[in-house]
Motif scaffolding. Structure first.
Motif, short mmCIF file in Angstrom:
data_model
loop_
_atom_site.label_atom_id
_atom_site.label_comp_id
_atom_site.label_asym_id
_atom_site.label_seq_id
_atom_site.Cartn_x
_atom_site.Cartn_y
_atom_site.Cartn_z
N ALA A 148 8.60 1.42 3.60
CA ALA A 148 7.02 1.13 3.08
C ALA A 148 6.95 -0.15 2.27
CB ALA A 148 6.53 2.30 1.99
N GLN A 149 8.27 -0.57 1.50
CA GLN A 149 8.28 -2.10 0.84
C GLN A 149 8.04 -3.14 1.89
OE1 GLN A 149 10.17 -2.40 -2.48
NE2 GLN A 149 9.14 -4.36 -2.11
N LYS A 150 8.88 -2.90 3.15
CA LYS A 150 8.79 -3.66 4.34
C LYS A 150 7.32 -3.94 4.86
CE LYS A 150 13.08 -3.40 6.10
NZ LYS A 150 13.76 -2.64 7.41
N ILE A 151 6.77 -2.93 5.09
CA ILE A 151 5.36 -2.80 5.58
C ILE A 151 4.39 -3.60 4.45
CG2 ILE A 151 3.17 -1.35 5.90
CD1 ILE A 151 5.32 0.62 6.90
N ALA A 152 4.56 -3.47 3.32
CA ALA A 152 3.88 -3.96 2.26
C ALA A 152 3.92 -5.30 2.07
CB ALA A 152 4.04 -3.25 0.79
N GLU A 153 5.48 -5.86 2.24
CA GLU A 153 5.64 -7.46 2.30
C GLU A 153 4.76 -7.92 3.13
OE1 GLU A 153 10.06 -6.93 0.14
OE2 GLU A 153 9.74 -8.05 2.48
N GLN A 154 4.85 -7.45 4.54
CA GLN A 154 4.17 -8.06 5.49
C GLN A 154 2.93 -8.06 5.48
OE1 GLN A 154 5.82 -6.83 10.03
NE2 GLN A 154 4.09 -5.56 9.39
N ALA A 155 2.23 -7.22 4.88
CA ALA A 155 0.91 -7.16 4.38
C ALA A 155 0.39 -8.01 3.39
CB ALA A 155 0.32 -5.71 4.28
N SER A 156 1.57 -8.70 2.76
CA SER A 156 1.24 -9.42 1.54
C SER A 156 0.68 -8.75 0.50
CB SER A 156 0.32 -10.80 1.82
OG SER A 156 1.03 -11.56 2.93
N VAL A 157 1.00 -7.54 0.12
CA VAL A 157 0.67 -6.50 -0.84
C VAL A 157 1.74 -6.34 -1.93
CG1 VAL A 157 -0.33 -4.28 -1.23
CG2 VAL A 157 -1.25 -5.40 0.70
N PRO A 158 1.45 -6.50 -3.06
CA PRO A 158 2.64 -6.12 -3.97
C PRO A 158 2.76 -4.49 -4.08
CG PRO A 158 0.62 -6.78 -5.32
CD PRO A 158 0.26 -7.07 -3.82
N TYR A 159 3.99 -4.19 -4.09
CA TYR A 159 4.24 -2.85 -3.88
C TYR A 159 5.29 -2.35 -5.13
CZ TYR A 159 5.95 1.60 -1.41
OH TYR A 159 6.22 2.89 -1.21
N VAL A 160 4.89 -1.37 -5.81
CA VAL A 160 5.84 -0.72 -6.95
C VAL A 160 6.01 0.51 -6.53
CG1 VAL A 160 4.79 -2.22 -8.84
CG2 VAL A 160 3.72 0.17 -8.26
N ILE A 161 7.69 0.84 -6.83
CA ILE A 161 8.25 2.09 -6.49
C ILE A 161 8.26 2.88 -7.78
CG2 ILE A 161 10.03 3.38 -5.38
CD1 ILE A 161 10.13 0.51 -3.63
N HIS A 162 7.89 4.17 -7.74
CA HIS A 162 8.54 4.82 -9.18
C HIS A 162 9.33 6.16 -8.65
CE1 HIS A 162 6.02 2.52 -11.78
NE2 HIS A 162 5.12 2.41 -10.91
N GLU A 163 10.18 6.38 -9.72
CA GLU A 163 10.81 7.68 -9.68
C GLU A 163 10.40 8.93 -10.41
OE1 GLU A 163 13.95 7.36 -8.23
OE2 GLU A 163 13.94 5.28 -7.83
#
Ligand code: ZN
Length: 220
Positions: A50-65
Motif C-alpha cells: 500500500a505504501q508503494k501504491i500511495a507513493e506512486q500515486a503521490s499520496v501521503p500515507y500514514v500507517i497506524h498500529e
C-alpha cells in the motif's frame, strides 16, 4: 461528480478495492491523504504494498498500529492457528470476519481527517458480491457517519464508491480510471498473501478472478 476542490482521506489496505478507491478519490478531490493499519493481519506486508501504491500515486500515507484488535479477537484473519473458512458457513459469518474492524478503522480515519481539517472519507466497502460482513453494509456506513458527526461535532461525509459494485464492476472502474494494470499487478487481495493474480484458489482469489474474467469477456 467533478473535482470539488476539497480534500479526502482514503482507507488504503493495498487490496484491489481500496487501491481503486484511492484513484477514484484522486479523480474527485484536489488533495488526497491515505491511512492504513497494521492490526495483526496475516499478511502485514500488504501495508508495504500500500505504501508503494500511495507513493506512486503521490499520496501521503500514514500507517497506524492497532495490535489490540488481534489480542481481543479470535478470527482466522488475525490468528494464523485458525484455518480460514473456504466458504461462508450456512449459519454464521465466515471466520475471516474481524469484529469491529471497520468501525475502528473509520474512527481512526475520522480522527486523522479532523486533524487535517478534511471532511471527506473514502472507503472501499461493498455489500455486493461479498461474504455478508455487516460492517461493509450501507446501513452501517450511514450509521457510523452519523455517529462520527455527533462524536466530533463535525461534518464528515463517508464515500463508498464500490458499495453496489460486484468485482466485475470494480475492474471496470479501475479501467475507466486508467489504473487497470496497477490494480492487477500491484495489489494484494489473496488470503494466502500472494500479490497480483494471487494463489488462484482461496475465496478472495476466486472472487477476484471471476470478476476479472467476466469483465475481460465483456470488454472484448
Ligand atoms: Zn489466494
Amino acid at each position: 461528480m467533478s473535482k470539488t476542490g476539497k480534500s479526502a482521506v482514503v482507507l488504503l489496505s493495498g487490496g484491489q478495492d481500496s487501491t481503486t478507491c484511492l484513484y477514484w478519490a484522486k479523480k474527485h478531490f484536489e488533495k488526497v491523504y491515505a491511512i492504513g493499519f497494521r492490526y495483526g493481519q496475516r499478511h502485514e506486508f500488504e501495508v508495504e504494498l500500500a505504501q508503494k501504491i500511495a507513493e506512486q500515486a503521490s499520496v501521503p500515507y500514514v500507517i497506524h498500529e492497532i495490535q489490540t484488535l488481534k489480542k481481543l479477537s479470535r478470527n482466522s484473519l488475525t490468528n494464523s492457528d485458525i484455518a480460514m473458512d473456504a466458504e461462508k458457513p450456512a449459519d454464521s459469518l465466515p471466520n475471516t470476519f474481524v469484529p469491529g474492524r471497520n468501525m475502528i478503522f473509520l474512527n481512526y480515519a475520522a480522527v486523522y481527517a479532523y486533524s487535517l481539517g478534511v471532511h471527506n472519507i473514502v472507503t472501499g466497502v461493498s455489500q455486493a458480491d461479498y461474504s455478508g460482513y455487516p460492517d461493509c453494509r450501507n446501513t452501517f456506513i450511514k450509521s457510523v457517519n452519523a455517529s462520527l458527526n455527533l462524536a466530533m461535532d463535525y461534518e464528515f461525509e463517508i464515500h463508498t464508491p464500490l458499495m453496489w459494485c460486484d468485482k466485475e464492476a470494480v475492474w471496470q472502474l479501475a479501467d475507466e480510471l486508467g489504473v487497470f494494470d496497477i490494480v492487477r499487478t500491484q495489489t494484494l487481495t489473496c488470503y494466502n498473501g500472494v500479490p497480483a493474480d494471487g494463489c488462484g484458489h482461496c475465496p478472495a482469489c476466486t472472487l477476484r478472478a471471476k470478476g476479472l474474467e467476466k469483465y475481460l469477456r465483456k470488454k472484448q
